[in-house]
Design an enzyme around this catalytic site. Structure first.
Site, PDB file in Angstrom:
ATOM      1  N   CYS A  42      51.492   7.670 -38.402  1.00 32.94           N
ATOM      2  CA  CYS A  42      50.803   8.445 -37.369  1.00 32.94           C
ATOM      3  C   CYS A  42      49.299   8.164 -37.434  1.00 32.94           C
ATOM      4  O   CYS A  42      48.758   7.892 -38.502  1.00 32.94           O
ATOM      5  CB  CYS A  42      51.073   9.937 -37.570  1.00 32.94           C
ATOM      6  SG  CYS A  42      50.330  10.968 -36.281  1.00 32.94           S
ATOM      7  N   ASP A  44      47.084  10.259 -37.248  1.00 31.89           N
ATOM      8  CA  ASP A  44      46.433  11.432 -37.854  1.00 31.89           C
ATOM      9  C   ASP A  44      45.478  11.009 -38.980  1.00 31.89           C
ATOM     10  O   ASP A  44      45.853  10.254 -39.877  1.00 31.89           O
ATOM     11  CB  ASP A  44      47.524  12.368 -38.416  1.00 31.89           C
ATOM     12  CG  ASP A  44      46.955  13.722 -38.784  1.00 31.89           C
ATOM     13  OD1 ASP A  44      46.060  13.768 -39.666  1.00 31.89           O
ATOM     14  OD2 ASP A  44      47.377  14.732 -38.214  1.00 31.89           O
ATOM     15  N   HIS A  98      54.798  12.949 -40.619  1.00 33.70           N
ATOM     16  CA  HIS A  98      54.246  13.994 -41.497  1.00 33.70           C
ATOM     17  C   HIS A  98      54.430  15.358 -40.845  1.00 33.70           C
ATOM     18  O   HIS A  98      54.401  15.483 -39.620  1.00 33.70           O
ATOM     19  CB  HIS A  98      52.757  13.733 -41.771  1.00 33.70           C
ATOM     20  CG  HIS A  98      51.899  13.820 -40.534  1.00 33.70           C
ATOM     21  ND1 HIS A  98      51.145  14.932 -40.235  1.00 33.70           N
ATOM     22  CD2 HIS A  98      51.709  12.960 -39.511  1.00 33.70           C
ATOM     23  CE1 HIS A  98      50.512  14.734 -39.094  1.00 33.70           C
ATOM     24  NE2 HIS A  98      50.843  13.544 -38.627  1.00 33.70           N
ATOM     25  N   CYS A 101      52.457  17.633 -37.593  1.00 32.88           N
ATOM     26  CA  CYS A 101      52.007  16.526 -36.731  1.00 32.88           C
ATOM     27  C   CYS A 101      51.598  17.061 -35.354  1.00 32.88           C
ATOM     28  O   CYS A 101      52.402  17.695 -34.661  1.00 32.88           O
ATOM     29  CB  CYS A 101      53.124  15.493 -36.590  1.00 32.88           C
ATOM     30  SG  CYS A 101      52.652  14.083 -35.567  1.00 32.88           S
TER      31      CYS A 101
HETATM   32 ZN   LIG Z   1      50.897  13.080 -36.626  1.00 28.26          ZN
END
Ligand SMILES: [Zn+2]
Length: 215
Positions: A42, A44, A98, A101
């Protein structure tokens, strides 16, 4: 100090610190080494492949997007996958989602009219929800539904990978790579494997390629 200025200043400090500890540091980084892992994670900012696995630079080839999606129309991801599998001849592909998210959380909301491209991206996570609606709707809280959707989304992306010609060709010719579905916990820092496929995993014939002489 502006955030962007701080980054450049920290970069100088980082380079100086590593070079004073080991004058050969950058020369070592420049040496090509065998890379066995392709990581699809991701975007993130809290989930960095190298950092959470304590890996050295050069050991993980990385692709990241919102909610670690594997779309078979995404030329960016498919190019990276083809390079990783056919050129680097990696042994493992990891899809690492994760908990907490933001992409998965957004997919659970009603679609926002102004986010034209993001809506298209998040739609496939909504499709994962629809596929598993009975299980997800039975969960008691929104938080539980979010966490389970993170897991189901990772499992779905592993299947999407197995449905690509790149993976099926490599499974036919060299019995690799293995596909791993992982979920990282932001609360405890631990990664858990929740899905695994390899060259011996039976595929749904609906998604099998007829691999001819090129295989
Ligand atoms: Zn994420």
């Amino acid at each position: 100090m502006k955030a962007i200025e701080r980054l450049l200043l920290e970069n100088k400090a980082w380079a100086e610190e590593h070079l004073s500890a080991d004058p050969e540091f950058l020369n070592k980084l420049g040496i090509e080494r065998e890379c066995e892992i392709f990581w699809i994670g991701c975007s993130d900012s809290r989930v960095h492949a190298d950092e959470i696995t304590n890996s050295e630079p050069g050991s993980i080839f990385v692709h990241r997007n919102i909610a670690n999606s594997v779309m078979t129309t995404d030329i960016n991801l498919l190019s990276a996958l083809e390079y990783a599998v056919d050129e680097l001849r990696i042994r493992h592909v990891i899809v690492c989602g994760h908990y907490e998210c933001g992409g998965v959380r957004a997919a659970l909301r009603k679609t926002r009219p102004g986010q034209f491209l993001l809506n298209k991206w998040l739609k496939q996570i909504k499709d994962v929800y629809r596929l598993h609606r009975a299980e997800l709707d039975a969960l008691a809280t929104e938080h539980e539904r979010q966490r389970r959707l993170v897991e189901l989304n990772v499992i779905e992306q592993i299947h999407n990978l197995a449905q690509t010609s790149t993976i099926q060709r490599a499974w036919t010719t060299r019995k690799a790579p293995e596909l791993h579905g992982w979920v990282y916990g932001l609360d405890d820092g631990i990664i858990r494997e929740i899905a695994h496929m390899d060259a011996d995993t039976p595929l749904d014939p609906l998604y099998e390629f007829e691999l001819g002489p090129l295989a």
